[in-house]
Design a protein around this motif. Sequence first.
Motif, short mmCIF file in Angstrom:
data_model
loop_
_atom_site.label_atom_id
_atom_site.label_comp_id
_atom_site.label_asym_id
_atom_site.label_seq_id
_atom_site.Cartn_x
_atom_site.Cartn_y
_atom_site.Cartn_z
N ALA A 53 -58.38 -42.62 114.18
CA ALA A 53 -57.63 -43.66 113.45
C ALA A 53 -57.21 -43.14 112.07
O ALA A 53 -56.10 -43.44 111.60
N LEU A 54 -58.07 -42.35 111.44
CA LEU A 54 -57.71 -41.77 110.14
C LEU A 54 -56.49 -40.85 110.29
O LEU A 54 -55.57 -40.89 109.48
N CYS A 55 -56.49 -40.04 111.35
CA CYS A 55 -55.35 -39.13 111.58
C CYS A 55 -54.06 -39.93 111.73
O CYS A 55 -53.02 -39.56 111.19
N ARG A 56 -54.14 -41.04 112.46
CA ARG A 56 -52.95 -41.87 112.66
C ARG A 56 -52.48 -42.47 111.33
O ARG A 56 -51.29 -42.52 111.05
N LYS A 57 -53.44 -42.89 110.52
CA LYS A 57 -53.10 -43.52 109.24
C LYS A 57 -52.45 -42.50 108.28
O LYS A 57 -51.45 -42.79 107.62
N VAL A 58 -53.01 -41.28 108.26
CA VAL A 58 -52.53 -40.27 107.32
C VAL A 58 -51.18 -39.69 107.75
O VAL A 58 -50.31 -39.45 106.93
N ALA A 59 -51.02 -39.47 109.05
CA ALA A 59 -49.80 -38.82 109.55
C ALA A 59 -49.37 -39.51 110.86
O ALA A 59 -49.58 -38.97 111.95
N PRO A 60 -48.78 -40.70 110.74
CA PRO A 60 -48.49 -41.49 111.95
C PRO A 60 -47.61 -40.76 112.97
O PRO A 60 -47.76 -40.99 114.17
N GLY A 61 -46.74 -39.87 112.51
CA GLY A 61 -45.83 -39.21 113.44
C GLY A 61 -46.38 -37.91 114.00
O GLY A 61 -45.67 -37.20 114.73
N MET A 70 -67.35 -35.08 126.57
CA MET A 70 -68.29 -36.19 126.76
C MET A 70 -68.73 -36.26 128.21
O MET A 70 -67.95 -35.99 129.12
N ARG A 71 -69.97 -36.69 128.41
CA ARG A 71 -70.50 -36.85 129.76
C ARG A 71 -69.88 -38.07 130.44
O ARG A 71 -69.61 -38.06 131.62
N ARG A 72 -69.61 -39.14 129.67
CA ARG A 72 -69.02 -40.36 130.22
C ARG A 72 -67.74 -40.75 129.46
O ARG A 72 -67.71 -41.77 128.78
N PRO A 73 -66.70 -39.94 129.59
CA PRO A 73 -65.45 -40.26 128.87
C PRO A 73 -64.86 -41.60 129.32
O PRO A 73 -64.16 -42.25 128.55
N ASP A 74 -65.19 -42.01 130.55
CA ASP A 74 -64.65 -43.28 131.07
C ASP A 74 -65.08 -44.48 130.22
O ASP A 74 -64.37 -45.46 130.11
N LEU A 75 -66.26 -44.37 129.58
CA LEU A 75 -66.77 -45.50 128.80
C LEU A 75 -66.10 -45.61 127.43
O LEU A 75 -66.22 -46.63 126.76
N TYR A 76 -65.44 -44.53 127.00
CA TYR A 76 -64.89 -44.51 125.63
C TYR A 76 -63.37 -44.36 125.57
O TYR A 76 -62.79 -44.46 124.49
N ALA A 77 -62.73 -44.12 126.71
CA ALA A 77 -61.29 -43.86 126.71
C ALA A 77 -60.50 -44.98 126.02
O ALA A 77 -59.65 -44.71 125.16
N ALA A 78 -60.81 -46.22 126.35
CA ALA A 78 -60.04 -47.34 125.79
C ALA A 78 -60.16 -47.38 124.27
O ALA A 78 -59.18 -47.59 123.55
N ARG A 79 -61.35 -47.14 123.78
CA ARG A 79 -61.59 -47.16 122.32
C ARG A 79 -60.78 -46.06 121.63
O ARG A 79 -60.20 -46.28 120.56
N PHE A 80 -60.74 -44.87 122.24
CA PHE A 80 -59.98 -43.78 121.62
C PHE A 80 -58.48 -44.07 121.64
O PHE A 80 -57.77 -43.78 120.67
N VAL A 81 -57.98 -44.67 122.71
CA VAL A 81 -56.55 -45.00 122.77
C VAL A 81 -56.23 -46.07 121.71
O VAL A 81 -55.24 -45.98 120.99
N GLU A 82 -57.12 -47.04 121.60
CA GLU A 82 -56.96 -48.08 120.58
C GLU A 82 -56.85 -47.48 119.17
O GLU A 82 -56.13 -47.97 118.32
N CYS A 83 -57.58 -46.39 118.95
CA CYS A 83 -57.60 -45.74 117.64
C CYS A 83 -56.48 -44.71 117.46
O CYS A 83 -56.40 -44.06 116.42
N GLY A 84 -55.64 -44.54 118.49
CA GLY A 84 -54.48 -43.68 118.28
C GLY A 84 -54.41 -42.41 119.10
O GLY A 84 -53.51 -41.59 118.90
#
Length: 212
Positions: A53-61, A70-84
């Motif tokens: 999210a910081l990367c998106r804020k600093v340099a949106p483009g 990660m061992r269980r990327p399926d559990l975190y994918a949505a959160r990472f997409v939400e953050c950019g």
Amino acid sequence: MKIEILPSLLAADYGRLAEEILRAQDAGADALHIDIMDPSFVPNLSFGPDIVALCRKVAPGFYRHVHLMMRRPDLYAARFVECGAQTLQVHIEADCDLHDTLKMISSLGAKPALVLNPETPVERIFPYLDEAKEVLVMTVHPGKGGQSFIREVLPKLEILRRMRPEMDLMVDGGINDNTGKESIAAGANQLVAGSWLFGAGDMKSKIARLRS
Ligand code: DX5
Ligand code: ZN
């Protein structure tokens, strides 16, 4: 094929993270590579979704590739997409249903990609080649920056390039002007470089060198 250069944020100066993100963008990099480490998958920890999210804020483009060690990327994918996160790279060695995970990443609006560790045979990826939009062939054992390039994995790139002439093929680990050249010759078109790009010297001219 277009050669793309991705600086790995792992090697940036964490005391000046915002400036380092902008330095990479201003140096002409095509995208930022953000390494997420889960200690149950690699022997280290790094960033979480808030840094994306910081990367998106600093340099949106500035396009964000997120490498989920990660061992269980399926559990975190949505959160990472939400953050950019715009591309999500998932290891084939992860402990989840990869067909489902790749599908979920697409349905979240991000680009799904697969990653192969150095010791993993290339054949493991064949059943997923129609679902993954790009493949990252690790050229070091994941978990830390500054390691030496493992040349023995180059034949995997040759095989994948023959099978998929148009697919984005990435290398990550130990990349500099010499190993970058070898990787491109073997079929890679996307190069991740951490310590070499963020280290001493002008990043812009190093990126130009990698590209040529
Ligand atoms: C390794 C990471 C790499 C790392 C590369 O676990 O996936 O992205 O930052 O760093 P260098 O280029 O220093 O090998
Ligand atoms: Zn990485």
